[in-house]
Design an enzyme around this catalytic site. Structure first.
Site, short mmCIF file in Angstrom:
data_model
loop_
_atom_site.label_atom_id
_atom_site.label_comp_id
_atom_site.label_asym_id
_atom_site.label_seq_id
_atom_site.Cartn_x
_atom_site.Cartn_y
_atom_site.Cartn_z
N ASP A 1 -22.45 -28.33 41.39
CA ASP A 1 -22.29 -27.76 40.04
C ASP A 1 -21.31 -28.68 39.33
OD1 ASP A 1 -21.54 -26.43 37.78
OD2 ASP A 1 -20.97 -24.56 38.77
N LYS B 1 -19.73 -27.98 28.09
CA LYS B 1 -18.40 -28.50 28.34
C LYS B 1 -18.30 -29.97 27.91
CE LYS B 1 -17.37 -24.60 30.57
NZ LYS B 1 -18.01 -24.35 31.86
N TRP C 1 -15.71 -20.69 40.28
CA TRP C 1 -17.13 -20.96 40.03
C TRP C 1 -17.93 -21.02 41.31
CZ3 TRP C 1 -18.63 -19.52 35.58
CH2 TRP C 1 -17.81 -19.66 34.47
C1 LIG Z 1 -18.57 -23.07 32.54
C2 LIG Z 1 -19.05 -23.21 33.92
C3 LIG Z 1 -20.14 -22.47 34.42
C4 LIG Z 1 -20.79 -21.36 33.62
O1 LIG Z 1 -21.76 -21.82 32.84
P1 LIG Z 1 -22.55 -20.84 31.83
O2 LIG Z 1 -23.27 -21.87 31.04
O3 LIG Z 1 -21.55 -20.05 31.05
O4 LIG Z 1 -23.44 -19.98 32.64
C5 LIG Z 1 -20.56 -22.70 35.72
N1 LIG Z 1 -19.93 -23.58 36.50
C6 LIG Z 1 -18.87 -24.29 36.07
C7 LIG Z 1 -18.21 -25.25 37.00
C8 LIG Z 1 -18.40 -24.12 34.78
O5 LIG Z 1 -17.34 -24.81 34.35
#
Ligand SMILES: *Cc1c(COP(=O)(O)O)cnc(C)c1O
Length: 352
Positions: free
Chosen positions: A164, A188, A90
């Site tokens: 993030d 998530k 990521w």
């Molecule tokens: C799932 C995830 C993303 C992606 O997010 P989207 O909503 O699919 O764009 C970005 N960063 C992390 C750490 C993730 O787990």
């Protein structure tokens, strides 16, 4: 999603609190939805102890869109590069995307050990005056979690830290004194897909590049109370129900304790086995996403089939890593983890 929340949403689907409308049918500016929105924001602020000088934004576009929206808003603040700590898939994506909007620099990487460690902050090679420093605080695919956010000031860096936190938001407290901006897709741990949470310190607003789309300029979104354009109303409502559920569980401290216990049980099972293996360094093992391997990969299909037969679902690892992955998000009860480890022990005794 907590089962309780899904049941509540189902019960309120056709008629929310006697309003004669479902949430999907409400105007986002009507008093009913505004009350849902305000409650959700207040509950999240309370749960995560977000200080008053941070704005909470409910946006769209997911974590990946934020990989562009963050640089579009922060790259122009000052001349320095955007610094990236790459600890897995990521943050690697974030690094690549930001390079489209301004100069970037790689401050640290764990690529050499296959994304299984966390480079200690003292070893980061930060730019002289970075626009910001990006860290993915929980690498969902590789299962690497930052258990203590770095103190950039102590490292002699006055740039804001951007995290993030998509895959562990609301699983533990956040040390806001060390953070300038946190973003995460809701799907998530917070609610359904479609909602993106941004928590941003006020002094970082108002620096967007001229090419930044108006609807993605954090200042516009903040000034309009996340209603610059129509926000993802149903997803906000669902996240709001999750926030109330979290409060009923005893808040973030209680959920963190539960998450610790859940992860400890699974890591113990893996570490005390001669079949299962997790390669992540113990000091940065994720409590949310636990990748593991069967030492005999020939057994993978049998393991997954047996799991499926016991309703232990979605255990196949990400295709880039292989093996298995258990995601122990907030809504996963201890009983679910217990069922998984019972199955793992049974399979180890009699693998097929
Ligand atoms: C799932 C995830 C993303 C992606 O997010 P989207 O909503 O699919 O764009 C970005 N960063 C992390 C750490 C993730 O787990």
């Amino acid at each position: 999603m907590p089962a309780e929340v899904l049941a509540q949403a189902a019960a309120e689907m056709l008629d929310w609190h006697g309003s004669g409308m479902g949430v999907m049918e409400m105007s986002h500016r009507g008093r009913e939805f505004v009350s849902i929105y305000e409650q959700a924001e207040a509950d999240l602020r309370e749960l995560l102890a977000v200080p008053a000088h941070f704005k909470i934004l409910f946006m769209q576009g997911g974590g990946l869109a934020e990989n562009a929206i963050v640089p579009l808003n922060l790259a122009g603040r000052r001349a320095g590069a955007m610094d990236f700590v790459v600890t897995g898939s990521w943050s690697q994506k974030s690094f690549k995307e930001a390079a489209r909007y301004g100069p970037v620099a790689l401050a640290a990487s764990n690529e050499a050990d296959g994304h299984t460690s966390l480079p200690p902050p003292a070893s980061w090679r930060l730019s002289p005056k970075p626009a910001y420093v990006h860290l993915c605080s929980n690498e969902t695919i590789h299962g690497v979690e930052c258990h203590e956010l770095p103190d950039l000031q102590a490292l002699g860096c006055d740039a804001p830290l951007v995290i993030d936190f998509s895959s562990h938001a609301a699983s533990r407290p956040v040390d806001w004194a060390r953070v300038g901006l946190a973003f995460g897709g809701a799907q998530k741990n917070l609610g359904p897909a479609g909602l993106t949470l941004v928590v941003v310190r006020e002094d970082l607003l108002g620096h967007a590049l001229p090419v930044c789309p108006s609807a993605f300029d954090y200042k516009n979104v903040a000034d309009a109370g996340s209603m610059f354009n129509t926000p993802p109303t149903y997803a906000i409502y669902m996240a709001g129900l999750v926030f109330q559920w979290l409060k009923r569980q005893g808040g973030i401290t209680a959920i963190e304790a539960r998450n610790r216990a859940k992860a400890a049980l699974l890591y113990e099972t893996i570490d005390n086995s001669s079949l299962y293996l997790n390669r992540v360094a113990p000091d940065c093992r994720s409590r949310m996403n636990i990748p593991f391997f069967l030492r005999d990969e020939q057994l993978n299909a049998g393991f997954l089939a047996g799991a499926q037969a016991r309703s232990l679902l979605q255990l196949k690892g990400h295709k880039s890593v292989g093996g298995m992955r258990a995601s122990l998000y907030n809504a996963m009860p201890m009983a679910g983890v217990q069922a998984l480890v019972d199955y793992m022990r049974e399979f180890e005794k009699n693998p097929r």
